[in-house]
Design a protein around this motif. Structure first.
Motif, mmCIF file in Angstrom:
data_model
loop_
_atom_site.group_PDB
_atom_site.id
_atom_site.type_symbol
_atom_site.label_atom_id
_atom_site.label_comp_id
_atom_site.label_asym_id
_atom_site.label_seq_id
_atom_site.Cartn_x
_atom_site.Cartn_y
_atom_site.Cartn_z
ATOM 1 N N LEU A 138 10.846 5.926 -15.189
ATOM 2 C CA LEU A 138 11.651 5.592 -14.023
ATOM 3 C C LEU A 138 12.985 4.972 -14.438
ATOM 4 C CD1 LEU A 138 12.056 5.297 -10.989
ATOM 5 C CD2 LEU A 138 10.706 3.187 -11.066
ATOM 6 N N ALA A 139 12.968 4.079 -15.415
ATOM 7 C CA ALA A 139 14.213 3.462 -15.893
ATOM 8 C C ALA A 139 15.175 4.519 -16.413
ATOM 9 C CB ALA A 139 13.898 2.433 -16.972
ATOM 10 N N ASN A 140 14.654 5.513 -17.121
ATOM 11 C CA ASN A 140 15.519 6.583 -17.638
ATOM 12 C C ASN A 140 16.137 7.401 -16.506
ATOM 13 O OD1 ASN A 140 15.055 5.891 -20.325
ATOM 14 N ND2 ASN A 140 13.282 7.244 -20.504
ATOM 15 N N VAL A 141 15.343 7.684 -15.455
ATOM 16 C CA VAL A 141 15.880 8.397 -14.289
ATOM 17 C C VAL A 141 17.022 7.597 -13.664
ATOM 18 C CG1 VAL A 141 15.372 9.162 -11.939
ATOM 19 C CG2 VAL A 141 13.755 9.663 -13.784
ATOM 20 N N LEU A 142 16.828 6.298 -13.508
ATOM 21 C CA LEU A 142 17.837 5.455 -12.870
ATOM 22 C C LEU A 142 19.116 5.372 -13.700
ATOM 23 C CD1 LEU A 142 15.469 2.552 -11.751
ATOM 24 C CD2 LEU A 142 16.499 4.279 -10.271
ATOM 25 N N LEU A 143 18.959 5.211 -15.003
ATOM 26 C CA LEU A 143 20.125 5.026 -15.866
ATOM 27 C C LEU A 143 20.870 6.332 -16.124
ATOM 28 C CD1 LEU A 143 18.536 2.556 -18.434
ATOM 29 C CD2 LEU A 143 20.286 1.976 -16.747
ATOM 30 N N ASP A 144 20.127 7.417 -16.338
ATOM 31 C CA ASP A 144 20.757 8.668 -16.754
ATOM 32 C C ASP A 144 21.080 9.597 -15.586
ATOM 33 O OD1 ASP A 144 20.707 7.972 -19.462
ATOM 34 O OD2 ASP A 144 18.663 8.728 -19.711
ATOM 35 N N HIS A 145 20.132 9.787 -14.675
ATOM 36 C CA HIS A 145 20.371 10.710 -13.559
ATOM 37 C C HIS A 145 21.139 10.038 -12.433
ATOM 38 C CE1 HIS A 145 19.650 14.122 -10.877
ATOM 39 N NE2 HIS A 145 19.371 13.233 -9.937
ATOM 40 N N SER A 146 20.691 8.865 -12.010
ATOM 41 C CA SER A 146 21.302 8.218 -10.850
ATOM 42 C C SER A 146 22.661 7.609 -11.189
ATOM 43 C CB SER A 146 20.369 7.135 -10.302
ATOM 44 O OG SER A 146 19.120 7.677 -9.929
ATOM 45 N N ASP B 248 11.312 16.021 -9.903
ATOM 46 C CA ASP B 248 12.309 16.876 -10.544
ATOM 47 C C ASP B 248 13.513 16.978 -9.615
ATOM 48 O OD1 ASP B 248 13.854 18.845 -11.703
ATOM 49 O OD2 ASP B 248 12.166 20.146 -12.202
ATOM 50 N N TYR B 249 14.448 16.041 -9.771
ATOM 51 C CA TYR B 249 15.581 15.983 -8.845
ATOM 52 C C TYR B 249 16.568 17.120 -9.066
ATOM 53 C CZ TYR B 249 13.852 11.520 -7.196
ATOM 54 O OH TYR B 249 13.068 10.547 -6.637
ATOM 55 N N ALA B 250 16.633 17.662 -10.272
ATOM 56 C CA ALA B 250 17.505 18.815 -10.505
ATOM 57 C C ALA B 250 17.028 20.020 -9.695
ATOM 58 C CB ALA B 250 17.548 19.143 -11.996
ATOM 59 N N ALA B 251 15.718 20.256 -9.689
ATOM 60 C CA ALA B 251 15.158 21.362 -8.901
ATOM 61 C C ALA B 251 15.366 21.114 -7.408
ATOM 62 C CB ALA B 251 13.673 21.540 -9.217
ATOM 63 N N MET B 252 15.215 19.858 -6.990
ATOM 64 C CA MET B 252 15.443 19.523 -5.585
ATOM 65 C C MET B 252 16.874 19.850 -5.186
ATOM 66 S SD MET B 252 15.154 15.787 -3.724
ATOM 67 C CE MET B 252 13.398 15.627 -3.984
ATOM 68 N N GLY B 253 17.816 19.514 -6.039
ATOM 69 C CA GLY B 253 19.215 19.791 -5.744
ATOM 70 C C GLY B 253 19.491 21.279 -5.584
ATOM 71 N N GLU B 254 18.856 22.110 -6.410
ATOM 72 C CA GLU B 254 19.028 23.560 -6.292
ATOM 73 C C GLU B 254 18.483 24.064 -4.968
ATOM 74 O OE1 GLU B 254 20.560 25.934 -8.226
ATOM 75 O OE2 GLU B 254 21.415 24.154 -9.184
#
Length: 369
Positions: free
Chosen positions: A9-17, A165-171
């Motif tokens: 979760l920390a990686n998602v917040l720091l890198d994706h968000s 998988d937020y990248a897939a959600m965005g597509e």
């Protein structure tokens, strides 16, 4: 024992968000977390990426005392100090783990108005457009109780939803974005609801993990004076510590001219906060099919698959219809059959029925529903 899902979760917040970069400064604000593991992971993760982490820890009981004894002078001072700090950072992560979701219940409305106007709004007017930010809740016993789940089951659900998988959600959202960008007239029906408005020429913003965790919505705003009809929200909402149910609005030329709920007096006080509070600043379609039922938490409820939300109050800069208010209150209507059903039309075309998207190009948004 350390839960490795916290690191994910920390990686998602720091890198994706936040897309945190070397040399940037990030403010990590945590309220009532039951344990410090996520904050520690964020601090360590920010440092590994060459960024400078700042940490602010808050306690809801203390905040209640501050709000309940608010003065205009004190709120302006606190808001000014937090705004000055926010202007020094490039990224912000806000983690809320309130032990008691009703902690603010009973504070006089005029005191909360002082906080909303001179502190919260003053800070957010900079944070929202000027920083890379994300906000999320944290699993607690009270949060699990609101979701009507045992804590261990809710914790599993939380991490499953929040690390999607937020990248897939965005597509999957792209065809819906295109349709909303081309649309003018929106018509929505559901039990107790028959509403029409325009979104013509208002920007459309897809959300897939950048600003909220969990995420999953596509938002825009109604043309400010275009809403007409009646809407009855079938999802309870907690606002300023009070739970409202059976919320029904009647609109005329964009303005809420009649409002009733389980607390009709209080809801009208909120809608009389300022001139913009009776107009809407956002309309959004929920697209996270892993979130299926309300849990009295807006960050989750507004993403529910088969739902949409309509928002009395302030518009976002990204999708601005010109409405300004100290409030921004996302209210959710679920249109799935198990919540009474409903239909959504774009310029006369049936786009969604009983929570399911109808056109072929939108079928990807039905996955898992």
């Amino acid at each position: 024992m350390h839960d490795p899902r916290i690191d994910t979760l920390a990686n998602v917040l720091l890198d994706h968000s936040c897309e945190l970069k070397k040399g940037e400064t990030i403010l990590i604000e945590a309220i009532d977390l039951p344990e410090p593991d996520l904050v520690v992971a964020l601090v360590e993760g920010a440092a590994k990426r060459g960024a400078t982490p700042l940490v602010e820890l808050k306690n809801q009981r203390i905040q209640r005392a501050v709000y309940a004894n608010a003065t205009e002078e004190g709120m302006k001072l606190a808001g000014g100090l937090e705004r000055a700090r926010m202007e020094k950072v490039q990224a912000y992560i806000g983690v809320r783990g309130a032990a008691n979701a009703s902690a603010l219940k009973g504070i006089p409305a005029e005191r909360m108005d002082l906080y909303q106007e001179h502190w919260l709004r003053h800070v957010n007017d900079y944070r929202v457009p000027k920083t890379k930010w994300v906000v999320l809740r944290y699993p607690t016993d009270s949060f699990a109780q609101a979701a009507d789940m045992p804590t261990h089951e809710f914790t599993d659900f939380f991490f499953d939803v929040c690390t999607a998988d937020y990248a897939a959600m965005g597509e999957a959202q792209k065809p819906l974005v295109a349709r909303m960008q081309a649309a003018d007239r929106i018509k929505i029906t559901a039990p107790g609801t028959d509403l029409e408005f325009s979104i013509k020429d208002i920007p459309v913003i897809p959300c897939s993990g950048e600003r909220n965790i969990p995420d999953g919505e596509v938002f825009t705003a109604p043309v400010r004076d275009s809403i007409n009809g009646v809407i009855r929200f079938n999802t309870p909402s907690r606002y300023q510590g009070i739970v409202f149910t059976d919320i029904t609005f009647t609109f005329k030329d964009g303005k809420i001219v009649e409002a009733t709920s389980s607390d009709t007096e209080r809801i009208n006080q909120l809608l009389d906060s300022d001139e913009g509070a009776r107009y809407c600043g956002e309309w959004a379609i929920g697209t996270n099919n892993r979130v299926r039922h309300p849990m009295l938490d807006t960050l989750f409820d507004e993403k529910i698959g088969g739902s949409f939300h309509l928002t009395p109050g302030n518009a976002y800069d990204e999708a601005d219809n010109g409405n300004r208010s100290r409030i921004h209150w996302d209210l959710v209507l679920i249109q799935r059959a198990d919540y009474g059903g409903g239909e959504m039309y774009f310029d006369g075309e049936l786009v969604r029925k009983d929570g399911f998207f109808v056109p072929d190009d939108l079928q990807g948004l039905n996955e898992g529903l």
